[in-house]
Motif scaffolding. Structure first.
Motif, mmCIF file in Angstrom:
data_model
loop_
_atom_site.group_PDB
_atom_site.id
_atom_site.type_symbol
_atom_site.label_atom_id
_atom_site.label_comp_id
_atom_site.label_asym_id
_atom_site.label_seq_id
_atom_site.Cartn_x
_atom_site.Cartn_y
_atom_site.Cartn_z
ATOM 1 N N SER A 113 0.808 -1.288 0.094
ATOM 2 C CA SER A 113 -0.048 0.056 0.106
ATOM 3 C C SER A 113 0.819 1.191 0.068
ATOM 4 C CB SER A 113 -0.836 0.162 1.254
ATOM 5 O OG SER A 113 -0.155 -0.025 2.374
ATOM 6 N N LYS A 114 2.273 1.037 0.286
ATOM 7 C CA LYS A 114 3.094 2.281 0.468
ATOM 8 C C LYS A 114 3.865 2.688 -0.946
ATOM 9 C CE LYS A 114 3.627 2.593 5.210
ATOM 10 N NZ LYS A 114 4.455 2.688 6.575
ATOM 11 N N ALA A 115 3.480 1.905 -2.148
ATOM 12 C CA ALA A 115 4.061 2.282 -3.320
ATOM 13 C C ALA A 115 4.463 3.516 -3.683
ATOM 14 C CB ALA A 115 3.474 1.179 -4.387
ATOM 15 N N GLU A 116 3.312 4.252 -3.814
ATOM 16 C CA GLU A 116 3.285 5.785 -4.199
ATOM 17 C C GLU A 116 4.347 6.463 -3.340
ATOM 18 O OE1 GLU A 116 3.244 8.944 -6.431
ATOM 19 O OE2 GLU A 116 2.576 7.029 -6.931
ATOM 20 N N GLN A 117 3.813 6.418 -1.825
ATOM 21 C CA GLN A 117 4.724 6.984 -0.983
ATOM 22 C C GLN A 117 6.130 6.729 -1.166
ATOM 23 O OE1 GLN A 117 3.291 6.441 3.094
ATOM 24 N NE2 GLN A 117 4.938 7.457 3.967
ATOM 25 N N ARG A 118 6.763 5.642 -1.353
ATOM 26 C CA ARG A 118 7.952 5.265 -1.723
ATOM 27 C C ARG A 118 8.605 6.043 -2.756
ATOM 28 N NH1 ARG A 118 6.870 0.284 -1.471
ATOM 29 N NH2 ARG A 118 6.936 -0.312 -3.579
ATOM 30 N N ARG A 119 7.653 6.044 -3.921
ATOM 31 C CA ARG A 119 8.293 7.111 -5.110
ATOM 32 C C ARG A 119 8.657 8.360 -4.586
ATOM 33 N NH1 ARG A 119 5.109 3.182 -8.177
ATOM 34 N NH2 ARG A 119 3.119 4.062 -7.584
ATOM 35 N N GLU A 120 7.629 8.953 -3.672
ATOM 36 C CA GLU A 120 8.156 10.307 -3.188
ATOM 37 C C GLU A 120 9.385 10.357 -2.597
ATOM 38 O OE1 GLU A 120 4.531 11.428 -1.423
ATOM 39 O OE2 GLU A 120 3.428 11.317 -3.216
ATOM 40 N N THR A 121 9.351 9.282 -1.443
ATOM 41 C CA THR A 121 10.347 9.207 -0.614
ATOM 42 C C THR A 121 11.830 8.930 -1.421
ATOM 43 O OG1 THR A 121 9.185 8.317 1.038
ATOM 44 C CG2 THR A 121 11.498 8.065 1.462
ATOM 45 N N ARG A 122 11.806 8.400 -2.424
ATOM 46 C CA ARG A 122 12.976 8.219 -3.468
ATOM 47 C C ARG A 122 13.379 9.224 -3.710
ATOM 48 N NH1 ARG A 122 13.875 5.011 -9.052
ATOM 49 N NH2 ARG A 122 14.796 6.579 -10.205
ATOM 50 N N GLU A 123 12.938 10.232 -4.069
ATOM 51 C CA GLU A 123 13.297 11.751 -4.712
ATOM 52 C C GLU A 123 14.111 12.563 -3.327
ATOM 53 O OE1 GLU A 123 11.563 15.792 -6.347
ATOM 54 O OE2 GLU A 123 10.907 13.865 -7.281
ATOM 55 N N TYR A 124 13.200 12.515 -2.303
ATOM 56 C CA TYR A 124 13.684 13.192 -1.222
ATOM 57 C C TYR A 124 15.220 12.674 -0.628
ATOM 58 C CZ TYR A 124 13.673 14.937 3.738
ATOM 59 O OH TYR A 124 14.013 15.698 4.746
ATOM 60 N N TYR A 125 15.255 11.248 -0.470
ATOM 61 C CA TYR A 125 16.355 10.813 -0.321
ATOM 62 C C TYR A 125 17.649 10.594 -1.355
ATOM 63 C CZ TYR A 125 15.175 9.363 4.739
ATOM 64 O OH TYR A 125 14.859 9.348 5.769
ATOM 65 N N LEU A 126 17.143 10.333 -2.493
ATOM 66 C CA LEU A 126 18.107 10.128 -3.711
ATOM 67 C C LEU A 126 18.281 11.359 -4.826
ATOM 68 C CD1 LEU A 126 17.516 6.315 -4.115
ATOM 69 C CD2 LEU A 126 19.241 7.629 -2.772
ATOM 70 N N GLY A 127 17.537 12.249 -4.511
ATOM 71 C CA GLY A 127 17.663 13.470 -5.449
ATOM 72 C C GLY A 127 16.538 13.296 -6.707
ATOM 73 N N PRO A 128 16.185 14.477 -7.274
ATOM 74 C CA PRO A 128 15.242 14.495 -8.561
ATOM 75 C C PRO A 128 16.028 14.393 -9.704
ATOM 76 C CG PRO A 128 15.988 16.703 -7.914
ATOM 77 C CD PRO A 128 16.769 15.754 -6.712
ATOM 78 N N PHE A 129 16.505 13.245 -10.056
ATOM 79 C CA PHE A 129 16.982 12.981 -11.105
ATOM 80 C C PHE A 129 16.605 11.713 -11.958
ATOM 81 C CE2 PHE A 129 20.496 14.404 -7.997
ATOM 82 C CZ PHE A 129 20.475 15.704 -8.300
ATOM 83 N N PRO A 130 16.652 11.747 -13.221
ATOM 84 C CA PRO A 130 15.949 10.851 -13.841
ATOM 85 C C PRO A 130 16.767 9.340 -13.902
ATOM 86 C CG PRO A 130 16.687 12.391 -15.522
ATOM 87 C CD PRO A 130 16.829 12.920 -13.939
ATOM 88 N N ALA A 131 16.089 8.425 -13.916
ATOM 89 C CA ALA A 131 17.051 6.787 -13.854
ATOM 90 C C ALA A 131 17.984 6.975 -14.974
ATOM 91 C CB ALA A 131 16.028 5.919 -14.018
ATOM 92 N N GLU A 132 17.602 7.364 -16.047
ATOM 93 C CA GLU A 132 18.650 7.522 -17.137
ATOM 94 C C GLU A 132 19.716 8.239 -17.044
ATOM 95 O OE1 GLU A 132 18.528 7.956 -22.279
ATOM 96 O OE2 GLU A 132 16.713 8.600 -20.914
ATOM 97 N N ASN A 133 21.063 8.173 -17.065
ATOM 98 C CA ASN A 133 22.034 8.925 -16.591
ATOM 99 C C ASN A 133 22.095 9.467 -15.270
ATOM 100 O OD1 ASN A 133 23.071 8.552 -19.454
ATOM 101 N ND2 ASN A 133 21.620 9.862 -20.137
ATOM 102 N N TYR A 134 21.578 8.619 -14.348
ATOM 103 C CA TYR A 134 21.314 9.346 -13.077
ATOM 104 C C TYR A 134 22.739 9.852 -12.548
ATOM 105 C CZ TYR A 134 20.390 8.878 -8.174
ATOM 106 O OH TYR A 134 20.383 8.936 -6.624
ATOM 107 N N ALA A 135 23.772 9.009 -12.865
ATOM 108 C CA ALA A 135 25.065 9.161 -12.223
ATOM 109 C C ALA A 135 25.738 10.677 -12.694
ATOM 110 C CB ALA A 135 25.995 8.202 -12.361
ATOM 111 N N ASN A 136 25.176 11.370 -13.794
ATOM 112 C CA ASN A 136 25.733 12.365 -14.477
ATOM 113 C C ASN A 136 25.637 13.591 -13.466
ATOM 114 O OD1 ASN A 136 26.242 10.942 -16.660
ATOM 115 N ND2 ASN A 136 24.668 11.958 -17.970
#
Length: 349
Positions: free
Chosen positions: A261-284
């Motif tokens: 049930s927390k799938a959508e909340q997890r997506r929001e948390t991902r940006e908060y913890y790991l930055g607002p960068f797309p998966a493609e070329n994320y390391a750039n």
């Protein structure tokens, strides 16, 4: 210090640090260099908001959580020191896809026991019960304990117990469990992430890294109530928190393996913890930030001239010290988390 004088030549503009080890102070004393702290992993552990970090010119963090963590714990560091760069290592982590649903394989990656009771977040004491519950639900298990747990007799006993559970089930039911060298040597932590559909852990830097995958995660709280745990370790709000007494284990496994049930909340948390960068070329994002510091944010020449003059004069405290005196006299007492030096250091805190 004399050895550093030999290698710190005028062409060196930037130094990157991977932890808060006390010996960093020897190099930080060179004012002409931009000193950039990268830190070890990213987690809600105390090592990720060590006040010693404020001595560096710049602090690279994975996401906004890495900045807020200091303020929330009463550590004042100027905002301009921080740069959000993501976690470039996680670019190798595969995203959740149709092949990960329904959840069939679960990674259990407990952290170690720490040196002190108040930093003992490891869930191995209840690990065997969790593994039995997963096996009863016909899940395959990837088991990757922290290597430091092998040094603790009680933890080692739990590790052996879990491996025996998995061995017996594999012999009887043929499930593709992974443990021992297959999970701890043949695969790195990210390889284990990619081999699993979900993870159970505790307070560890593997958790925000796993968050990048988009897959569900369960966390075990060993010392706190669930509300306390979620307040102290905000990432837990996007996970399924299992109590130490395992009273809610079945309920949380239903969420982890079925409902999520927390799938959508997890997506929001991902940006908060790991930055607002797309998966493609994320390391750039990290590469560009590092390049910018090295090439375009060099300190003024007067910093170099001042350091050179003081070194030539021997300094107030003796030859070879950019600021005078023995650098060990007032080196920061904070040291790197010993987990940072483990064989899992780049991926399992």
């Amino acid at each position: 210090m004399r050895q550093l004088d030999d290698v710190v030549v005028p062409s060196i503009t930037t130094a990157f640090y991977v932890n808060n080890g006390a010996l960093n102070a020897h190099l930080v004393r060179y004012p002409q260099i931009n000193h950039v702290q990268l830190l070890h992993g990213d987690s809600d552990k105390a090592t990720s908001f060590n006040p010693i970090t404020g001595m560096f010119d710049k602090i690279f963090v994975a996401g906004q959580a890495g900045i807020d963590r200091y303020e929330h714990n009463g550590i004042e560091i100027p905002a301009e020191k921080f740069t959000i760069v993501g976690r470039p290592q996680v670019e190798a982590v595969e995203q959740q896809g149709p092949n990960n649903l329904p959840v069939r394989t679960v990674l259990y990656a407990p952290t170690w026991e720490g040196h002190f009771a108040d930093t003992n977040y490891g869930s191995l004491p209840v690990g065997p019960q969790i593994i039995r519950a997963l096996v009863e639900r016909e899940c395959a298990v990837v088991f990757r304990p922290h290597p430091y747990s092998y040094r603790n007799p009680e933890a080692l006993a739990r590790i052996k117990e879990i491996k025996e559970i998995l061995r017996e089930d594999k012999e009887v039911n043929g499930r593709a469990h992974l443990w021992g060298a297959l999970a701890e040597k043949a695969l790195d932590a990210f390889g284990c992430f990619n081999a699993a559909d979900a993870m159970i852990s505790d307070v560890s830097s593997v958790v925000p890294d796993f968050l990048y995958s988009g897959k569900p995660c369960g966390l075990v709280t060993m010392s706190f109530s669930i509300p306390e745990f979620e307040r102290m370790f905000p990432l837990a709000r996007s996970a399924y928190v299992i109590q130490r007494d395992l009273a809610n284990l079945d309920e949380m496994l239903d969420e982890l393996l079925v409902t999520d049930s927390k799938a959508e909340q997890r997506r929001e948390t991902r940006e908060y913890y790991l930055g607002p960068f797309p998966a493609e070329n994320y390391a750039n994002a990290f590469v560009e930030a590092a390049r910018n510091v090295v090439l375009h944010e060099q300190k003024p020449n007067d910093a170099l001239q001042a350091a050179t003059s003081e070194a030539d004069e021997g300094g107030e405290g003796g030859e070879g010290s950019p600021t005078g005196g023995d650098a060990t006299e007032d080196a920061p007492t904070g040291s790197s988390d010993p987990e940072e030096d483990s064989v899992n250091s780049d991926e399992q805190d």
